[in-house]
Structure formats: structure tokens, C-alpha cells
Design a protein around this motif. Structure first.
Motif, mmCIF file in Angstrom:
data_model
loop_
_atom_site.group_PDB
_atom_site.id
_atom_site.type_symbol
_atom_site.label_atom_id
_atom_site.label_comp_id
_atom_site.label_asym_id
_atom_site.label_seq_id
_atom_site.Cartn_x
_atom_site.Cartn_y
_atom_site.Cartn_z
ATOM 1 N N PRO C 46 0.805 -1.118 -0.044
ATOM 2 C CA PRO C 46 0.046 -0.318 -0.122
ATOM 3 C C PRO C 46 0.922 1.052 -0.011
ATOM 4 C CG PRO C 46 0.215 -0.846 2.134
ATOM 5 C CD PRO C 46 0.664 -1.828 1.195
ATOM 6 N N ASP C 111 4.843 -8.016 4.148
ATOM 7 C CA ASP C 111 3.958 -8.491 4.886
ATOM 8 C C ASP C 111 4.009 -9.064 6.195
ATOM 9 O OD1 ASP C 111 1.022 -7.997 5.199
ATOM 10 O OD2 ASP C 111 0.442 -9.823 4.542
ATOM 11 N N GLN C 116 3.361 -4.834 8.876
ATOM 12 C CA GLN C 116 1.946 -4.783 9.402
ATOM 13 C C GLN C 116 1.933 -3.785 10.463
ATOM 14 O OE1 GLN C 116 0.398 -8.746 10.398
ATOM 15 N NE2 GLN C 116 0.321 -9.441 8.273
ATOM 16 N N LYS C 144 -8.332 6.026 -0.818
ATOM 17 C CA LYS C 144 -7.383 5.221 -0.209
ATOM 18 C C LYS C 144 -7.312 4.961 1.195
ATOM 19 C CE LYS C 144 -5.899 3.620 -4.108
ATOM 20 N NZ LYS C 144 -6.840 2.393 -4.616
ATOM 21 N N GLU C 147 -10.075 2.756 2.203
ATOM 22 C CA GLU C 147 -9.664 1.380 1.754
ATOM 23 C C GLU C 147 -8.574 0.945 2.571
ATOM 24 O OE1 GLU C 147 -7.718 0.089 -1.964
ATOM 25 O OE2 GLU C 147 -9.322 1.271 -2.462
ATOM 26 N N TYR C 148 -7.478 1.616 2.938
ATOM 27 C CA TYR C 148 -6.414 0.925 3.730
ATOM 28 C C TYR C 148 -6.932 0.905 5.091
ATOM 29 C CZ TYR C 148 -3.219 1.798 -0.523
ATOM 30 O OH TYR C 148 -2.899 2.153 -1.813
ATOM 31 N N VAL C 150 -9.349 -0.015 6.512
ATOM 32 C CA VAL C 150 -9.980 -1.131 6.385
ATOM 33 C C VAL C 150 -9.019 -2.312 6.370
ATOM 34 C CG1 VAL C 150 -11.841 -2.906 5.808
ATOM 35 C CG2 VAL C 150 -12.272 -0.349 5.587
ATOM 36 N N GLN C 151 -8.127 -2.310 5.664
ATOM 37 C CA GLN C 151 -7.246 -3.425 5.282
ATOM 38 C C GLN C 151 -6.062 -3.441 6.517
ATOM 39 O OE1 GLN C 151 -5.851 -4.248 1.184
ATOM 40 N NE2 GLN C 151 -7.712 -3.210 0.605
ATOM 41 N N TYR C 152 -5.536 -2.236 6.822
ATOM 42 C CA TYR C 152 -4.287 -2.150 7.347
ATOM 43 C C TYR C 152 -4.425 -1.304 8.949
ATOM 44 C CZ TYR C 152 -2.955 -3.105 2.694
ATOM 45 O OH TYR C 152 -3.128 -3.722 1.220
#
Ligand SMILES: Cc1cc2nc3c(=O)[nH]c(=O)nc-3n(C[C@H](O)[C@H](O)[C@H](O)COP(=O)(O)O)c2cc1C
Ligand code: SF4
Ligand code: SF4
Ligand code: SF4
Ligand code: FES
Ligand code: FES
Lengths: 463, 190, 564
Positions: C46, C111, C116, C144, C147-148, C150-152
Motif C-alpha cells: 500500500p 507483509d 503490518q 485510499k 480502503e487501507y 479497513v485493510q491495514y
């Protein structure tokens, strides 16, 4: 018998009748070392500097000879620039100022030799904007040196040309960071550059190889040329050679600046013998040993220090704060750093949360704002410590402070990230009881005026 | 590449002139004292590789000459250095020493940072504010007195920590400033 | 399109190096950055500030990864593991992927737990001062930050302080609104404006957490490429006035298109819902427009929803107009045209026609009398800007030329003179308004016995026409065009045509059949095939073979109308 100062750089500074003009400088043997240097070839001088083991005095303590060695005169086709870092803005540090104001030709002489050694024909002195008079003094000194033929075209009758200009900053701490300084000198916001690829030695000023050295470092060059690198290396300790200007401020009877052989004295000798002990006969609480960015050391702490014995074997000793010898390696072993040589002393009456709030305010104000962790984290930490000072602490605050600092250090563009994280990490770790008390909202300093951090009303106002 | 603004006149998207007009809206325009431009030109010669490097020197000179950096100053310096005005505005707002508005004639900078704070600079700053009758701070953290005589401001470490608390009045350093010394100094600059 | 940087496409002759990505050894071009290297093996690092076409500044720190190099033994030889691959010495400090350039033996972890943790930290920092605007933010759905996070990110906020206040709804230009509180200071927009389109008006003012994106007071950010910054802004700080609050992006259907506002033919994504086109955004094509398009092109679609849009085939008898079905009007048009000898007929073609349409027009011309039917197209020129915009404002000049419908506009005057002189008495006009755009006066058109128009909008020419045939816009039809550089590209249908309006190729095909030139073509593919059989430049091609990115035509293109 207290340890004696070894005045190499400060030899003439504050001496009765010593003035910053070139006549006085010449009367005292000035520019003889430059004349000697001009009889040598550049690489030979670089070799002497390598032999001297001189480490940078700006903060990072990087080997000066190695830094110069990165610029390969054979491979390099671009011009090489040299910049003297005279931004002196690390809180607690006031040594370069003495040199600039009181003995500017010493700096010029060291700088001209450094330029000659590295085949530099254009150099700048980046001086912090507040040194208005300092800039004028340097400009006058440059003009004098030109008149005497030590600067400009065909220096001292050789074929070597060099121009030096003074460039004034304008109040931003980050201009002390060498790549921020370069951007600033290019006429931009002092946004430090990413390294890689923008190492000054490769892509520095105007994308050319550039040497950035601190004022004190450059003065040392002159003495190295006079003595020879090997002789210079005998001063101090191996890997910690030469003298060091130490700036002491805070709660001591006689603050000031001093020059000692590196590692020649302990913190205790400095505080008690040289500086007359803690103010008002109070007790020592904490010391920040290398400018406000350095991790704080707490009275009563014990450190395990490894050192090499004369026979070459290693030994480990456990020592206390006042036993720390003031050199790069011992301070690093004690978990902090020699940094810029700015030693800030705090006595037993000081509230460590307030002190940290004061430091956090500095970093929140000075973050250039370019990269996310430092830009957001520095202000966040300030807001939390302001709240703690105001008596509005929350139980999770100490841990919050630590984790925010952990998320900054090591993840930013420049070392400002560490500079703002280390105080927080060390204060919170070393004075947990004080932070806990504030976090419980038990220490409301609302009524107090004239503290070391913002009064609550202002703290809130600024938030 | 040509200027992307020079688009087809037949289109709907009207492109205003790029050059920023120095207009009356910026307040009274200053006239340059003799030698001002020559001094600028001389400063530019210090930077044979890039004129842009002369940005800070020209800003200093402008502020010393006219007291603050006006929009006119920003545009003039930008034009002088073949830059866009935003390139200069970026600097004026980044470097704390530059100001965009007139402030008091006697400018008092009190160091706020740790060593000075340990020596009482918070009290000292309050003292100055009281004595000078300065109102609350402007966007630059500068508090000026109503009649425009004083400007008091907290600044960060000015590299004299050994003689804390330290202040600057205009361009002069004053060290170990007690409250009494503060009053004397105010008298001296009056 | 010359980009100042192309981090994603290193030169083809770049040597390869062995690198390890998340434990797997592979070969990559030397010097490629880790974000791109990871992308090539299907891993996503990302990032906010990094953009393959912009200078690398490394300010967001979202792309932090772990890096390592081969472990060396005492003799400076790499230590090998059981499988004979070098063992890795991992660097304890994370590095930014966008500025990590691959070298021989380099290893990266995209990752790991440390990575993380770094991302969680950066996400937390980015969010603490970010306003809670998502429900009213246009970027929602393609943001972004959202989006990020939520993901990160973390699932809760630890920030209890007051957020930094900054200007909101700043009118920075003709087409763009800025919300400074949403800005994450990635500087993408600044770098684009300065380095890509040389319009240095954006910058940061103030410092630290108060850093504020700004346009210099009194200046405007409205160069002809300004809206690209809305695309590359990772958050909703820069929004398009044109698109603002029009439609939530997740409702938009995306169709691959090309811009038809000039001969460059920028590749686009058409965002539509039901029968409405809401926006056009650039689609990456390195051979044409890279990742950009000009504002004129991007916004130059609104005419297709104009109230003047023609939606009904109409026949006019004196003052009477009669709406007709296609099945009725086409035979009538054919019938009328047949009443004229070739020398009495003229055709005004258009550089806006697709190749297929132009081919069918040429076929009709052949049926009507071939070269004796005086034919030309309407040239349209602006100024090339050296970035994307072509001087030729017709999207398919090459196509109509290739089909023999163009004499570079030189015959338009002859055509007009012949009409004025009463020699030419029937005129077929395709997608042009002869009064406004070709500068004819109405009197000329009045002289005609028959005027047939095929087009989109009502205009003085259609007002005079005996037959008005409503066609389809670029977003409503399929077909191909050849851009100024000789690249064959495809149009796709994003939305249906309004009312009775119909695909031009269908109309032309039917007309040709009605004129007696039927030859069993039924689909656009078949039209293309027939065209390819006749036109050497298209030999061996089919509509599907053109692909989404188009293909360079081998055959020599007439160069006089080329870009720049
Ligand atoms: C945030 C920050 C501030 C700095 N400030 C100064 C400074 O004021 N003066 C200085 O000489 N070096 C400063 N440095 C160190 C310089 O980046 C650089 O390492 C130094 O000038 C190199 O010179 P030296 O090798 O002679 O020490 C600073 C570094 C950082 C990260
Ligand atoms: S660490 Fe701080 S000072 Fe350094 S570049 Fe990042 S924001 Fe600027
Ligand atoms: S407006 Fe958008 S693109 Fe520009 S700096 Fe802010 S976040 Fe980045
Ligand atoms: S350059 Fe031409 S093709 Fe590209 S977007 Fe602009 S008008 Fe459309
Ligand atoms: S802290 Fe005030 S001068 Fe350094
Ligand atoms: S994407 Fe690498 S630092 Fe922003």
C-alpha cells in the motif's frame, strides 16, 4: 584535582584582548595551518583526517575522514560543494556560536583547508537566522580573508580558487538536518530528503557531491593539519579523539561551555567540579546529555559499560550516571548519546512531565511536516503531555505516549523522528511514577505560573 | 513544452492570465530605497548555480527594509528569481522568522525551550507581555501592543542556553534576563 | 505522452537481478522499486505518495517494508541455505518500498509482522486529524484512506484530542474544490502540476501538522490538466466541481472508451449509470495518454445529454415535420437521393465518424456515383500543447481520409459554390453543422432540393434538413478510430442512445441497402471485416484484435494531420 580543560578550539576564545578581526588572528599565528595545508595535496590532507579519527561534532558523530572519503575525486565529474552547518539549533547547544562570534577566522581557516582538501571551489556557511550579528561577523571575516589572499582567486599565490558565502536561515530547527539544510540552501522549504538516494556525498547541493560539516568539526581540521592526524588521535581516547566542546545548562551553579579531551572527565566531574554542583545545593534528578534529542539519564540509574583494557581484552563495569565518561561510545553504551554536546541538568524539584511537555512543544513546533509519523505524532505527543500537565491526564496516557513514539522512531524520512521520539520514550520509561501520577489527574498545575511547560489555559488554547 | 494554459480559444474552458497582478488590493505598494535592487542583484551573485537559492536572502532583505513580507514582496521576489509566487509563499509560511504583517517596532523574542524554561522564561514572557500591554497572539504567535510599539513572542532555543533565560530584542541577544533586567532593557529600547 | 518519470516501465534493456520477495526468488529489472517489483508478482504494497509517473518523495511512509541482503561469510562469499539459495541478512529498520531499488540478491518482505505494525502506525497517524467526512465525501468508495484503513488500520481510535482545523471548501480553480482537512499532504498534486504539466501554482504553506495545501492567493489552479489531480489525490481533498455530489462512485458502471475531443484519442473509463454518463477518467495507455487526459476532453461529453439532442427520425415537407419510424424514413431518404444524378449530390463527411461509419459512407457514395459525388470533411484545428492535446480537434481525421472522404477541407468551398450555382442540389451531411462549424450561411442550404442530416444535436443545419436522422454519440456505439499518431483504437457502448436515436453504422448500412447496395452485413464485426478486406491498412485485423489498448497501424498513414 579536578580535570583541567584542554583548550584547543577555545584556545583564544574569551582570552583577554582577543578580538575577532584578522589582525588579531594573524598575530596569534592564524592561517599558518592553511599555508601548510596548501603545500600538501588534497588526498594527503584527507588521509590525515582519516588518521585523526575525528568524529563529527554536529550530532551524529560520524567519522569525518570517512565522510570525505565518499567523494572519489577520480570518479567524480561534478563540482563538489562544502557546507558548514552553523545552524546550531539543538536545544541545549551553544558552542558553535562562541566560535562564530569570537573566533570566526578559526572556522574560516578550517573550512578553507577542508575545501582545498576536497577540491571544493564554492562553499557556504549556513548560519541560523537569529545569529544576525554572527552572520555579519562572518561576512566581515570573509572580506578580511579575501583581502589577505586566503580566499578568492589564487589563494595565497597557489592556483587554488575558493568562494565562501554566508547563507542565513530563518528560524527553522530542521535546517540543521543536513539534507533539510541543502533544500533550504536551494531556496526551498527545508524538507529533508530521502536517503537513499539523496546522500549528500552523492546527490547533495544542486544534485552534486556535497560535504556538510559542523562548525566545531571544521575548526578541528585546522588543528589536525598542524599536529598531523596521528598526533591529534593521541588526544582523547581511541575512536573518541580530540577535544569536545561541552555546553552545560539547566540546574547547575555555573553553567557554561567548556572544552575537554573527549572522555577525559566524567559526568560527575563536569557537574560537580566544573559547574559547581546542582543549583542551591539541591539534588540531581536527571540529565539530558547530548541536546534535547538525546535520551534522558536518571540519577541513580546503573549502566553496564564494556570497554577495552590496555591489554586489548574487554571488561564490563557497572557504573552510575555521574561515572559516565563523556565520550561518544560510553554515552551510547549508557543508552543515550553524546549528540551535539548540549548537557541539560534537572534537579530534584523538577516535574519530569512538565519538562517533557516543554520538549514536546519544541518538536511539535519544529517538525517540518513532510512525513506522516513525525508530522502527526509530534503534535499528538505534545497534546497528550499538555493534557497531563493541565491535570487532565487519562490512565492510558503513559502507554499511549510510548506507543506513539515507537511508531515514529525508525519510520521517518529524517532523524528528527528519533529526535522527537527518544525524549518521550526515555522520560516515560524512566519516570513512570511521575507520569502515572499525572495520568491519574493528581497533579494539576493549574494554579502555577512560570512553569517549564505551558500553563493549562495556554496549553488548551494551543491545542 | 508549451504552456498548458495556452489552450484553444475556441473551447469552453476559459484560462485566466497566469501572471499574478500586483494590485492595489494588497495595500499600499512600497517604493524601493536607493540601492535596494542593486543589493538584491549582489546577493543573487552569491549563488552562481541557482538563482532560487537567493530566496531566503532576498526575503531577509525585504523584511529588514520594509518590516514584513507583503504580497508585493512575495511577487516581486518571485519575479526577480524567475519563480512562481507560491514558491516564495511556501517559504514565508515555513520559516518562523518571516512575518506577513507589520508588528511592533520593538520586537522581543523570549526563548521558550527547556533550559530557559528551567530558568524562568515562562514567567519572563508573561512579564514582558504585561509590561508591554500586548494582546493575544496573532497567527505567528506574536503579540503586539495596541499602539504598535512592542511585539512579544515566544521562540524556540536560540543557542545561549548557558546564560538562560535568553531574549532577543530586535537583533540583539540579552542573556540571563531577570525581571528587573527586563524592565531596564525596556527602558533602554524605548 | 512524455512523463518526467516512468518508475513502472524501466527501459527494456535493463539487466535483471535475482531478488527474493516474500520468500520466493525471482528475477526483476535492476533498480525497479519494491512497490513495482511486488506488483509484478501479485503482491500489493500500500502507498499514498508514490505514483509511477511522479518524482519519488517518500513522505507518506505507508509503503514501509523489510529489506535484506545476502549474508556474507568471512571470505565475503554469500552463505547458502539448504536449498543452495543465499541466506538473508535482514535490516532491522524498515525501509520505504517506493525508494528501495532492487539490487542483486536483495530480499524484501511485504507483509511481515513488523510491516503490518508500521502500516497500522501510519494509518493511525493519518486518521487522527482526518475529518469524519466519509458520508458526505465524494471520494468515498475510491478513497485510499478508507480502503487501507479497513485493510491495514486499527479498529478503534486512541485519539481524544481536538483535531487540527484547516480550510474547507476552498475554491482553488475553475473546476476543482479543495478540502484541506482531508488532505494527507502526499504532494502528488503538487508534483504533477509542477513536473508533468509545468504549472507551478500549488504548494504547501505553514508547517508541521498545520501544513496546508494552497494555491497562491489570486492565482487559480485551472490549467487544462487540473482534473488529473482529482484522480491521483488518494483522498477526497481535491474534488471535481463537475462530478461533485452527482453520483456515488460505487453506482457507476465502467466502460472502456476513448476521448473523441481531439486526435490524440486518450483512453478513458466512462462512468455511467443507466442512460446517463457521469464522468470520464483517463485509462492508462502508455502508447497514448499514459494515465492522463486534458480537462477539455474529460468534460467534453455533456453535449450528449443536451436538451437539443435529436431523438426521433424526422421528415420535413415544407413547414410540416413528421416523426417517422426508421423502417419508414430510410426508404424515403433512399428514394429521394435516387432522383439525383451523381454530379448533383454532395456529401459532407466528418472527422468524428468512426472508421466503420466512414467506410459505409464511402460505400453509399460508391452506390450514388462514386467520385462524381463531391465529398469532403470539415477540418477543425486548435493548438497543440505539447502535452496531450493535438492541434487536430477531429478524433478520426485519418479514418475519413483513409476511406477517401476527405480532401482536407479544400473541396468544401467548391461544394458550396456548386450549391449556390445550382449544380449540386442534394446534400448529405454527417455529424456536422455547416453554418456554425463550417461557416456557411443559411442561404446556401436554402438552395438545396434535398438536405439529409445525420447527427446528434438540433442546429441550423438540421432545422433546414428534409430528413433528420438521429445518430449515436461516442459513448453509445461501437467502432474504431485512428488517432493522430496512427493508432487504431476502439469505442465501446457505455449507455443506450436516447429515444429513437440509433447507431450510425446501422443507419448507414440500412441506407446503403435501401439504395441497392446490400451485401449481407449484419454486425459491426462484419462491417469491420468488409472494411479490412478493402482497406490495406486494416489487412488481417478484426475489431476484437484491436484490443483495449489499440494497435499501431503498420501502413503508412497520411502524416499531414499528425499530432504536434
Ligand atoms: C533534526 C536534526 C537537527 C540537526 N541540527 C544540527 C545542527 O543544528 N547543527 C549541526 O551541526 N548538525 C545538526 N544536525 C546533524 C547534521 O544533520 C549533520 O549530521 C552534521 O551537520 C554533520 O556534520 P558533522 O559530521 O561535522 O557532525 C542535525 C541533525 C538532525 C537530524
Ligand atoms: S521526520 Fe519530521 S522533520 Fe524529518 S522529514 Fe519527517 S516530518 Fe520532516
Ligand atoms: S490534495 Fe490530495 S494529492 Fe494533493 S497533497 Fe493533498 S492528499 Fe495529496
Ligand atoms: S488530449 Fe484530446 S483526446 Fe486527450 S483528453 Fe484531451 S481532448 Fe481528449
Ligand atoms: S533553551 Fe533558551 S537559548 Fe537554548
Ligand atoms: S509510498 Fe513510499 S513513502 Fe509514500
Amino acid at each position: 584535582m579536578p580535570v583541567q580543560e584542554r583548550r584547543l578550539i577555545l584556545a583564544n576564545i574569551d582570552r583577554d584582548g582577543y578580538t575577532p578581526d584578522i589582525d588579531c588572528y594573524l598575530r596569534n599565528g592564524g592561517y599558518a595551518d592553511l599555508k601548510k595545508a596548501l603545500t600538501l595535496d588534497g588526498p594527503a590532507i584527507v588521509a590525515e583526517v582519516k588518521t585523526s579519527q575525528l568524529r563529527g561534532r554536529g550530532g551524529a558523530g560520524f567519522s569525518c575522514g570517512m565522510k570525505w572519503g565518499f567523494i572519489d575525486p577520480k570518479k567524480n565529474t561534478k563540482p563538489v560543494y562544502l557546507i558548514c552547518n552553523a545552524d546550531e539549533s539543538e536545544p541545549g547547544t551553544f558552542k558553535d556560536r562562541q566560535i562564530i562570534y569570537k573566533d570566526p577566522h578559526q572556522l574560516l581557516e578550517g573550512m578553507i583547508i577542508a575545501c582545498y582538501a576536497n577540491n571544493v571551489h564554492l562553499a557556504y556557511i549556513y548560519i541560523r537566522g537569529e545569529f544576525v550579528l554572527g552572520a555579519q561577523i562572518l561576512e566581515k571575516a570573509i572580506a578580511e580573508a579575501k583581502t589577505e589572499g586566503f580566499l578568492g582567486k589564487a589563494i595565497n599565490g597557489t592556483g587554488y580558487d575558493l568562494e565562501i558565502y554566508v547563507h542565513r536561515g530563518a528560524g527553522a530547527y530542521i535546517c540543521g538536518e543536513e539534507t533539510g539544510l541543502i533544500e533550504s540552501l536551494e531556496g526551498k522549504r527545508a524538507y529533508p530528503r530521502i536517503k537513499p538516494p539523496y546522500f549528500p556525498a552523492v546527490l547533495g547541493l544542486y544534485m552534486c557531491p556535497t560535504i556538510v560539516n559542523n562548525v566545531e568539526t571544521l575548526c578541528n581540521i585546522k588543528h589536525i593539519v598542524r599536529m598531523g592526524g596521528a598526533e591529534f588521535a593521541k588526544i582523547g581516547k581511541p575512536n573518541n579523539t580530540g577535544t569536545r566542546l561541552l555546553c552545560v545548562s539547566g540546574d547547575v551553579e555555573k553553567p557554561g561551555y567548556f572544552e575537554f579531551e573527549v572522555g577525559a572527565l566524567t559526568m560527575g566531574e563536569l557537574i560537580n567540579d566544573v559547574c559547581g554542583g546542582i543549583k542551591g545545593g539541591r539534588k540531581l534528578k536527571a540529565i539530558i546529555p547530548g541536546g534535547s534529542s538525546a535520551k534522558v539519564l536518571r540519577a541513580g540509574e546503573r549502566y553496564k559499560i564494556k570497554s577495552k583494557k590496555p591489554d586489548g581484552t574487554m571488561e564490563e563495569k557497572e557504573i552510575g550516571l555521574l561515572d559516565i565518561t563523556l565520550d561518544f561510545d560510553t554515552l551510547a553504551a549508557a543508552g543515550s548519546m553524546a549528540g551535539s554536546g548540549g548537557i541539560i541538568v534537572m534537579d530534584e524539584t523538577r516535574d519530569m512531565v512538565e519538562c517533557l511537555a516543554n520538549i514536546n512543544t519544541f518538536y511539535a513546533h519544529e517538525s517540518c511536516g513532510q512525513c506522516t509519523p513525525c508530522r502527526e505524532g509530534s503534535l499528538w505527543m505534545k497534546k497528550v503531555t499538555d493534557r497531563l500537565v493541565a491535570g487532565e491526564g487519562l490512565p492510558g496516557d503513559p502507554k499511549l505516549l510510548k506507543t506513539v513514539a515507537d511508531n515514529i522512531a525508525g519510520r521517518t524520512i529524517c532523524a528528527f523522528g528519533e529526535a522527537c521520539a527518544w525524549p518521550v520514550q526515555s522520560f516515560v520509561a524512566k519516570f513512570p511514577e511521575e507520569f502515572a501520577k499525572h495520568a491519574e489527574g493528581k497533579v494539576a498545575t493549574a494554579a502555577r505560573k512560570g512553569t517549564v511547560a505551558q500553563e493549562p489555559s495556554k496549553a488548551m488554547e494551543a491545542a | 513544452m508549451s504552456n498548458p494554459r495556452a489552450v484553444d480559444p475556441a473551447t469552453q474552458l476559459v484560462e485566466p492570465e497566469h501572471a499574478f497582478p500586483v494590485s492595489e488590493a494588497h495595500g499600499a505598494l512600497v517604493t524601493f530605497p536607493t540601492g535596494f535592487e542593486a543589493k538584491c542583484d549582489e546577493l543573487i551573485t552569491h549563488y552562481p548555480v541557482s538563482k532560487r537559492s537567493a530566496s531566503l536572502p532576498l526575503l531577509h532583505l525585504w523584511q529588514e527594509t520594509f518590516g514584513h513580507i507583503s504580497p508585493q514582496g512575495i511577487e516581486w521576489i518571485a519575479a526577480k528569481l524567475d519563480l512562481q509566487p507560491i514558491n516564495i509563499l511556501e517559504l514565508v509560511t515555513f520559516y518562523p522568522m518571516f512575518r506577513q504583517h507589520p508588528i511592533g517596532r520593538i520586537q522581543i523574542k523570549v526563548c521558550r525551550t527547556l533550559s530557559c524554561a528551567l530558568a524562568g522564561s515562562y514567567k519572563l514572557c508573561d512579564h514582558f507581555r504585561e509590561r508591554c500591554g500586548t494582546a493575544t497572539s496573532d497567527a505567528h504567535g506574536i503579540a503586539s501592543s495596541p499602539e504598535g510599539k512592542y511585539a512579544v513572542e515566544f521562540v524556540e532555543c536560540i543557542a545561549s542556553c548557558g546564560t538562560a533565560p535568553v531574549i532577543m530584542i530586535n537583533d540583539d541577544f540579552h542573556e540571563a534576563v531577570t525581571l528587573q533586567r527586563a524592565d531596564e532593557l525596556l527602558g533602554k529600547y524605548d | 505522452m512524455k512523463n518526467p518519470f516512468n518508475h513502472d516501465h524501466p527501459p527494456a534493456d535493463t539487466p535483471l537481478v535475482n531478488v527474493q520477495i516474500d520468500g520466493v526468488w525471482t528475477q526483476m529489472p535492476k533498480g525497479l522499486n519494491a512497490v513495482e517489483a511486488a506488483r509484478r508478482v501479485g503482491k500489493f504494497i500500500p502507498h499514498y505518495c508514490y505514483h509511477p509517473k511522479l518524482a519519488i518523495v517518500g513522505n507518506c511512509r505507508m509503503c514501509l517494508i523489510e529489506t535484506g541482503g545476502p549474508k556474507m561469510d568471512a571470505s565475503r562469499a554469500p552463505v547458502l541455505d539448504a536449498s543452495g539459495k543465499p541466506e538473508i541478512n535482514w535490516v532491522p529498520r524498515p525501509a520505504i518500498g517506493c525508494a528501495t531499488n532492487l539490487t542483486e540478491g536483495m530480499a524484501i518482505r511485504t507483509d511481515s509482522p513488523l510491516v503490518q505494525e508500521c502500516r497500522r502506525g501510519v494509518m493511525e497517524f493519518l486518521l487522527i486529524n482526518h475529518p469524519l467526512d466519509c458520508p458526505i465525501c465524494d471520494q468515498a468508495g475510491e478513497c485510499k484512506l478508507q480502503e487501507y484503513s479497513v485493510q491495514y488500520g486499527n479498529d478503534h481510535s486512541r485519539f481524544v484530542e481536538e483535531k487540527v482545523k484547516k480550510p474547507k471548501r476552498v475554491d482553488i480553480g475553475e473546476r476543482i474544490v479543495l478540502d484541506d482537512e482531508r488532505c494527507i499532504m502526499c504532494s502528488r498534486c503538487i508534483r504533477f502540476a509542477k513536473d508533468t504539466v509545468h504549472d507551478d501554482v500549488l504548494g504547501f504553506t505553514e508547517r508541521g501538522s498545520h501544513t496546508t495545501l494552497a494555491v497562491h492567493p489570486g492565482q487559480r489552479f485551472d490549467n487544462n490538466y487540473s482534473l488529473n489531480t482529482v484522480d491521483i489525490c488518494p483522498v477526497g481533498a481535491l474534488t471535481s466541481k463537475d462530478f461533485r455530489f452527482q453520483m456515488r462512485v460505487w453506482f457507476l458502471k465502467e466502460t472502456k472508451g476513448i476521448c473523441t475531443n481531439c486526435a490524440t484519442g486518450c483512453n478513458t473509463i466512462i462512468g455511467s449509470r443507466e442512460s446517463t454518463l457521469y464522468r470520464m477518467t483517463p485509462r492508462e495507455n502508455e502508447a497514448v495518454n499514459s494515465e492522463w487526459m486534458c480537462d477539455q476532453g474529460r468534460l467534453g461529453f455533456h453535449y450528449i445529454h443536451d436538451p437539443k439532442r435529436l431523438t426521433q427520425p424526422i421528415a420535413r415537407h415544407g413547414p410540416e415535420t413528421t416523426p417517422l419510424a426508421w423502417s419508414e424514413i430510410i426508404p424515403q431518404v433512399a428514394e429521394r437521393l435516387r432522383q439525383f444524378v451523381p454530379e448533383q449530390i454532395g456529401i459532407v463527411a466528418s472527422g468524428r465518424l468512426t472508421n466503420e461509419e466512414a467506410f459505409l459512407v464511402a460505400e453509399i457514395r460508391r452506390v450514388l456515383g462514386g467520385d462524381s459525388v463531391l465529398t469532403d470533411y470539415v477540418p477543425r484545428f486548435g493548438r497543440a500543447d505539447g502535452i496531450l492535446r493535438s492541434a487536430d480537434l477531429n478524433p478520426n481525421t485519418h479514418g475519413v481520409t483513409l476511406m477517401g472522404l476527405s480532401n482536407g477541407g479544400a473541396s468544401l468551398a467548391d461544394l458550396r459554390r456548386s450549391i449556390d450555382a445550382g449544380q449540386i442540389r442534394a446534400l448529405v451531411v454527417l455529424h456536422e453543422d455547416l453554418t456554425a462549424e463550417a461557416g456557411w450561411d443559411g442561404a446556401t442550404l436554402q438552395k438545396l432540393d434535398l438536405l439529409v442530416t445525420l447527427g446528434l444535436l438540433q442546429n441550423p443545419t438540421t432545422d433546414r434538413a428534409d430528413f433528420i436522422l438521429p445518430g449515436a454519440s461516442f459513448a453509445e456505439k461501437r467502432g474504431s478510430m485512428i488517432n493522430g499518431a496512427g493508432r487504431l483504437q476502439r469505442l465501446n457502448r457505455a449507455i443506450p442512445s436516447p429515444g429513437q436515436a440509433w447507431d450510425d453504422w446501422q443507419i448507414l448500412l440500412r441506407l446503403k441497402e435501401a439504395l441497392g447496395g446490400g451485401n449481407g452485413l449484419h454486425t459491426i464485426e462484419e462491417v469491420f471485416k468488409a472494411m479490412a478486406a478493402q482497406v490495406p491498412a486494416f489487412a488481417g485485423l478484426t475489431l476484437s484484435r484491436i484490443g483495449d489498448l489499440g494497435i499501431e497501424l503498420e501502413a503508412a498513414m497520411p502524416k499531414e494531420t499528425a499530432t504536434e
